[in-house]
Enzyme design. Sequence first.
Site, PDB file in Angstrom:
ATOM      1  N   HIS A 130       0.814  -1.209   0.000  1.00  0.00           N
ATOM      2  CA  HIS A 130       0.000   0.000   0.000  1.00  0.00           C
ATOM      3  C   HIS A 130       0.850   1.263   0.000  1.00  0.00           C
ATOM      4  O   HIS A 130       1.949   1.304   0.554  1.00  0.00           O
ATOM      5  CB  HIS A 130      -0.937   0.005   1.214  1.00  0.00           C
ATOM      6  CG  HIS A 130      -0.226  -0.036   2.535  1.00  0.00           C
ATOM      7  ND1 HIS A 130       0.267   1.082   3.151  1.00  0.00           N
ATOM      8  CD2 HIS A 130       0.086  -1.083   3.351  1.00  0.00           C
ATOM      9  CE1 HIS A 130       0.838   0.752   4.295  1.00  0.00           C
ATOM     10  NE2 HIS A 130       0.746  -0.559   4.442  1.00  0.00           N
ATOM     11  N   ASP A 131       0.338   2.290  -0.666  1.00  0.00           N
ATOM     12  CA  ASP A 131       0.953   3.617  -0.715  1.00  0.00           C
ATOM     13  C   ASP A 131       2.298   3.640  -1.429  1.00  0.00           C
ATOM     14  O   ASP A 131       3.049   4.607  -1.315  1.00  0.00           O
ATOM     15  CB  ASP A 131       1.118   4.204   0.697  1.00  0.00           C
ATOM     16  CG  ASP A 131      -0.206   4.343   1.425  1.00  0.00           C
ATOM     17  OD1 ASP A 131      -1.007   5.195   1.017  1.00  0.00           O
ATOM     18  OD2 ASP A 131      -0.440   3.581   2.390  1.00  0.00           O
ATOM     19  N   GLY A 137       4.892  -1.286   2.308  1.00  0.00           N
ATOM     20  CA  GLY A 137       4.150  -0.061   2.093  1.00  0.00           C
ATOM     21  C   GLY A 137       5.044   1.163   2.005  1.00  0.00           C
ATOM     22  O   GLY A 137       6.161   1.182   2.539  1.00  0.00           O
TER      23      GLY A 137
END
Length: 266
Positions: free
Chosen positions: A120-121, A138
């Site tokens: 994520h991100d 992430g």
Amino acid sequence: MSIHPTSIVEDGALLGDGVEIGPFCHIGPKVKLGDGVTLKSHAVVNGHTTIGARTRIYPFASIGYEPQDLKYRGEDTTLTIGADCVIREGVTMNPGTVTGRSATVVGDRCFFLANSHVGHDSIVGNDCVFSNNVMIAGHVTIDDWVICGGGSAIVQYARIGAHSFVSGMTGIGADLIPFGLAFGSRGFLMGLNLVGLKRRNFSRDAIHDLRRAYRALFAPEGTLKERVEDVAEEFANNAEVMMIVDFMRASGDRALCMPEMERLAS
């Protein structure tokens, strides 16, 4: 457009011209598939996910499901994948989180081999290759033309500079300079990615200057900050060398992957 009768495309999904969806796929209601996207079979795309034209997704890939973050509470964050990517079997990609960028972004013409993971991100640039079982955590930033060898892993928030190469089974726990070659269980810097430079038709003079700059940056004399400034002054008009200098300056207090002997001495 071709949709196999065993697949489910939920109301609200937007499918471009020439999309092909094979058997036993599931497309969520907020998904956007660009023109010519292909899902071979048994692939799932969910969440607020946009996939660029002509990208191909192979069986058992899981794209756009909730991020693997214990703080996630169902916020409507996004995953964007560029055009002409290849996403092979078992690949997982997660959207962003509100405590991060709220978005995960993958560029164009990337190749993700089986069971690789984009956390994520994270941001992945254009023309990158993830070999089998590559794992990025992430908030990672990977610039253009990066190759990650099989089984390599990159710690959260790490930055991987353009045209660098991460060897197989390497663990990256710090930022890797552009054009760098990292190797080892804790990812020390072995030198420059000379093979990649030659394959991408960098000139002999450009490679020579990069090697000179590398030796100066990681010489034993002076502090790293002093060496960076010395190289910046000597190579101020050299775009490739300044990519490394600017990257190192932007790292601030973050650790950098260093040559093995300097790492052991520190």
